[in-house]
Design a protein around this motif. Structure first.
Motif, PDB file in Angstrom:
ATOM      1  N   SER A 100       0.795  -1.211  -0.027  1.00 53.15           N
ATOM      2  CA  SER A 100       0.110   0.162  -0.219  1.00 53.15           C
ATOM      3  C   SER A 100       1.053   1.238   0.043  1.00 53.15           C
ATOM      4  O   SER A 100       1.344   1.553   0.932  1.00 53.15           O
ATOM      5  CB  SER A 100      -1.041  -0.028   1.281  1.00 53.15           C
ATOM      6  OG  SER A 100      -1.599   1.211   1.288  1.00 53.15           O
ATOM      7  N   THR A 101       1.253   1.602  -1.021  1.00 53.87           N
ATOM      8  CA  THR A 101       2.022   2.921  -1.306  1.00 53.87           C
ATOM      9  C   THR A 101       1.339   4.235  -0.429  1.00 53.87           C
ATOM     10  O   THR A 101       2.014   4.723   0.735  1.00 53.87           O
ATOM     11  CB  THR A 101       1.962   3.627  -2.662  1.00 53.87           C
ATOM     12  OG1 THR A 101       2.350   2.520  -3.608  1.00 53.87           O
ATOM     13  CG2 THR A 101       3.042   4.811  -2.939  1.00 53.87           C
ATOM     14  N   PRO A 104      -5.525   3.261  -4.992  1.00 59.01           N
ATOM     15  CA  PRO A 104      -5.570   3.605  -6.287  1.00 59.01           C
ATOM     16  C   PRO A 104      -6.563   3.478  -7.260  1.00 59.01           C
ATOM     17  O   PRO A 104      -7.239   2.433  -7.104  1.00 59.01           O
ATOM     18  CB  PRO A 104      -4.299   2.759  -6.971  1.00 59.01           C
ATOM     19  CG  PRO A 104      -4.317   1.448  -5.741  1.00 59.01           C
ATOM     20  CD  PRO A 104      -4.867   1.954  -4.637  1.00 59.01           C
ATOM     21  N   SER A 135       4.483  -2.019  -3.701  1.00 61.63           N
ATOM     22  CA  SER A 135       3.706  -0.930  -3.968  1.00 61.63           C
ATOM     23  C   SER A 135       2.620  -1.118  -4.563  1.00 61.63           C
ATOM     24  O   SER A 135       2.103  -2.007  -5.190  1.00 61.63           O
ATOM     25  CB  SER A 135       4.818   0.466  -4.571  1.00 61.63           C
ATOM     26  OG  SER A 135       4.630  -0.146  -5.952  1.00 61.63           O
ATOM     27  N   SER A 136       1.746   0.172  -4.431  1.00 60.90           N
ATOM     28  CA  SER A 136       0.598   0.252  -5.364  1.00 60.90           C
ATOM     29  C   SER A 136       0.757  -0.163  -6.749  1.00 60.90           C
ATOM     30  O   SER A 136      -0.339  -0.357  -7.803  1.00 60.90           O
ATOM     31  CB  SER A 136      -0.232   1.436  -5.258  1.00 60.90           C
ATOM     32  OG  SER A 136      -0.802   1.410  -3.822  1.00 60.90           O
ATOM     33  N   LYS A 183      -0.630  -3.135  -8.109  1.00 58.77           N
ATOM     34  CA  LYS A 183      -2.064  -3.135  -8.311  1.00 58.77           C
ATOM     35  C   LYS A 183      -2.472  -2.356  -9.623  1.00 58.77           C
ATOM     36  O   LYS A 183      -3.322  -1.882 -10.137  1.00 58.77           O
ATOM     37  CB  LYS A 183      -2.825  -2.375  -7.155  1.00 58.77           C
ATOM     38  CG  LYS A 183      -2.681  -2.829  -6.113  1.00 58.77           C
ATOM     39  CD  LYS A 183      -3.443  -2.330  -4.687  1.00 58.77           C
ATOM     40  CE  LYS A 183      -3.104  -2.523  -3.413  1.00 58.77           C
ATOM     41  NZ  LYS A 183      -3.852  -2.109  -2.321  1.00 58.77           N
ATOM     42  N   GLU A 212      -1.171   0.833 -10.811  1.00 62.60           N
ATOM     43  CA  GLU A 212      -1.246   2.195 -10.529  1.00 62.60           C
ATOM     44  C   GLU A 212      -0.293   2.630 -11.444  1.00 62.60           C
ATOM     45  O   GLU A 212       0.591   2.396 -11.634  1.00 62.60           O
ATOM     46  CB  GLU A 212      -0.952   2.472  -9.094  1.00 62.60           C
ATOM     47  CG  GLU A 212      -1.261   4.079  -8.897  1.00 62.60           C
ATOM     48  CD  GLU A 212      -0.947   4.462  -7.574  1.00 62.60           C
ATOM     49  OE1 GLU A 212      -1.824   5.276  -6.999  1.00 62.60           O
ATOM     50  OE2 GLU A 212      -0.101   4.302  -6.945  1.00 62.60           O
ATOM     51  N   THR A 253       1.216   7.355  -8.880  1.00 60.52           N
ATOM     52  CA  THR A 253       1.817   6.989  -7.924  1.00 60.52           C
ATOM     53  C   THR A 253       2.907   8.463  -7.452  1.00 60.52           C
ATOM     54  O   THR A 253       2.978   8.724  -6.291  1.00 60.52           O
ATOM     55  CB  THR A 253       2.753   6.084  -8.294  1.00 60.52           C
ATOM     56  OG1 THR A 253       2.299   4.877  -8.413  1.00 60.52           O
ATOM     57  CG2 THR A 253       4.066   5.744  -7.121  1.00 60.52           C
TER      58      THR A 253
END
Lengths: 292, 292, 292
Positions: B47-48, B250, C73-74, C77, C79, C84
């Motif tokens: 989870s950024t 996101p 990081s996202s 997912k 992103e 970002t």
């Protein structure tokens, strides 16, 4: 003391001096370093407690910590440990704390490297900062070492802790005994039953059953290991009045030790973790002061 | 407030007090903590935005952050969440921020743990700091909650945000409506068309289509989802004068929302991120002050 | 200078100004930033030396570093890079240092993003901070660039360093020559033997044989590459009196260069690493001051 690589390199005098300094830190004394040193923690194997413990000790000493993601480093591109550490030296690091899979990885760092190296575990080799915190925990409890009975139980032949502690405890006059299944004794002369051991132990030092390292499937179920070699409530009830339980953790609850004993009165398992921060402060301060 | 685990545990009063404190931080007020607290962020899922947002909030509060690499920790060796957190307590941590895959993982931390626990997302459970920043964003916009129409659209049954927000918004007097494909409604009573919803919504709160969680392939293409349930330019044009668009991000651009709307005038999607830092400062300050 | 994306965007004047500022930092001058800037390092590819070098430079400039685990990081997912980086801007970041797999990933950050972007390597594109440290290393040695002979040897067509350096060195009046196996020349006009090149080179700049990028197996063994294209002791003995050896590292010992030459008198390989910290301080200070 320029580095901390193996308990074999430490004199009793150096060892006691670290224990006494840790005691001072625990009493609230402040570190006396001349400046903020730059440190990196290179953990090529996972370890929550050792890495966070070093991180906390480094913060308390006012160090600047440069993050190093070992799992995502140039080591993946085949860079040698020497070149990785030399690179960090050139970037301005003063000390590196290393945990690595290879036994005595530090041998290639003995020549040509000017940063201090603190071994946080090498393969099936040693884990000296853990050993020093174990010694500190025992010293805090009994005030001295001479003549104590310490029983180390578990996966002895694969344990860094068993090796590091055996050397140091013997040098300090401790009577060290081993307990383990016959298949796990390796070169150690070991007992295979708690009978006669539990009653006169001052310290029962349990080792983690290291599933992830165990090359050979030893044919034990968790339940049968617990029954024969684990510390059960019944066995714990036979311990001497002031005897204590130790474990380097992470604990396999209900394997090495019955879950409810982990935080029992005799247990020093979580105190060991707390002690580790003070001991690592003492180790790092000693080594960094040697560079001033 | 000792911990922040679930929106269900928060009174309206506590919730409003966090919103007001976040407002003060946004206006430039300084935190008033007595010392530098030690915090670790345990993110067992990527989870950024949540992790960097907590990191920034912690820095602004003057905290000392001990890095914790969840993907490389003793949890891999089977250590329980209790033992991991207890270890961090012994090392000297004051608080831990945790995101984990298990629903209500925090239940095993309710007894015997003395560090503060802030839930940054538990499985398909709650995500209270996200919920509080959503509430803060709405409060900033409308000055109050009573009587607002909020439409939550998307993968409702799998959304932590939907659950956390539903509880809090209803308690605050908001009229909450759901929109989603019939297959995704779960226990929620949901609408399946924007008709009649878009025109009187004060807030359109879009949820991420969580490909990575979706157990069942629901037979939607991205295009057909966008067409039926996404926020398109045409739908956005029907929104009320001061109505706003929110999304926890996101964002899947052109799935939940047409790409060009992401930074349109109505959108608060990136403002939500900014607001999150102030809200997390308020959460952490409130909890840490409770320990003084 | 708002960003540092590619050597092509730098004028000779900007480039020399960074070199001179790095020189001042190396002599001990202090940075002159008005406040502590917030920076994140986004490394989507592993790189010990570049990431730790930036970290150290950032610390020396008094920056606050927000950790960002690119592998967790996202972006996973789906992103976009824009979302970002925009998220990090909203969280309060002032600058991001990015290494990514995609060539010219930064093109999507040119509009709408207000944080400074420092390219720490883009795919098979450029690596401008490495290039600037190479230029600094040469400048330190020879005091100027005009008329120097620089031979770049190795995996030229896949090298970010070759591309970044070729542009800058030519603009500075350097005579750049390439040496590589015919299969690796790409669009470059290259020599295929050291004969005639080694004797008049002022700088022999070796490139890493990038096993991990090499799409085509070129049919070389490490030994045969070393013999034909590597820098051997015999070849090094033919170098001019003050000529130097450079390599961006990590080095494949006994492939690009005979192991014993890595720390030989002519080698600047580890000095380059040290120089990199000063150069990155100069880059970051220049860019951050532009924001004041």
């Amino acid at each position: 003391m320029k580095n901390l690589l193996s308990m074999e390199h430490l004199t009793n005098r150096e060892l006691i001096s670290i224990i006494l300094r840790a005691e001072e830190f625990e009493r609230g004394e402040q570190p006396t370093l001349a400046r903020s040193y730059n440190i990196a923690n290179l953990f090529f194997e996972p370890s929550t407690r050792t890495s966070t413990s070093f991180e906390m000790a480094e913060r308390k000493l006012g160090c600047t910590i440069i993050p190093f993601d070992a799992n995502f480093s140039s080591a993946l591109k085949g860079e040698t440990m020497y070149d990785t550490v030399k690179t960090l030296e050139m970037i301005g690091l003063d000390a590196v704390v290393i945990r690595a899979k290879e036994d005595e990885y530090y041998n290639e760092l003995l020549e040509g490297i000017n940063v201090a190296v603190i071994n946080a575990g090498d393969g099936a080799g040693q884990h000296p900062s853990q050993s020093l915190l174990d010694l500190y925990t025992i010293h805090k409890e009994f005030g001295q070492f001479e003549g104590l009975n310490v029983t180390i139980a578990g996966d002895i032949s694969h344990s860094r802790v068993a090796k590091s502690n055996a050397i140091a405890l013997r040098n300090l006059g401790v009577n060290v005994r081993y307990l383990c299944p016959p298949e796990w004794a390796g070169d150690f002369e070991a007992h295979h039953s708690w009978d006669g051991l539990i009653e006169d132990s001052d310290v029962v030092m349990l080792l983690r059953v290291q599933h992830e390292r165990h090359a050979v499937n030893s044919g034990f179920s968790k339940e049968s290991y617990h029954e024969q070699y684990g510390l059960t409530v019944e066995r714990a009830s036979k311990m001497k009045k002031n005897a204590i339980i130790m474990h380097p953790a992470p604990v396999n609850r209900d394997v090495e030790i019955t879950s409810e004993l982990v935080e029992s009165e005799r247990s020093r398992i979580f105190s060991q973790v707390r002690n580790g921060v003070y001991v690592r402060m003492a180790i790092l301060e000693t080594i960094l002061k040697g560079r001033e």
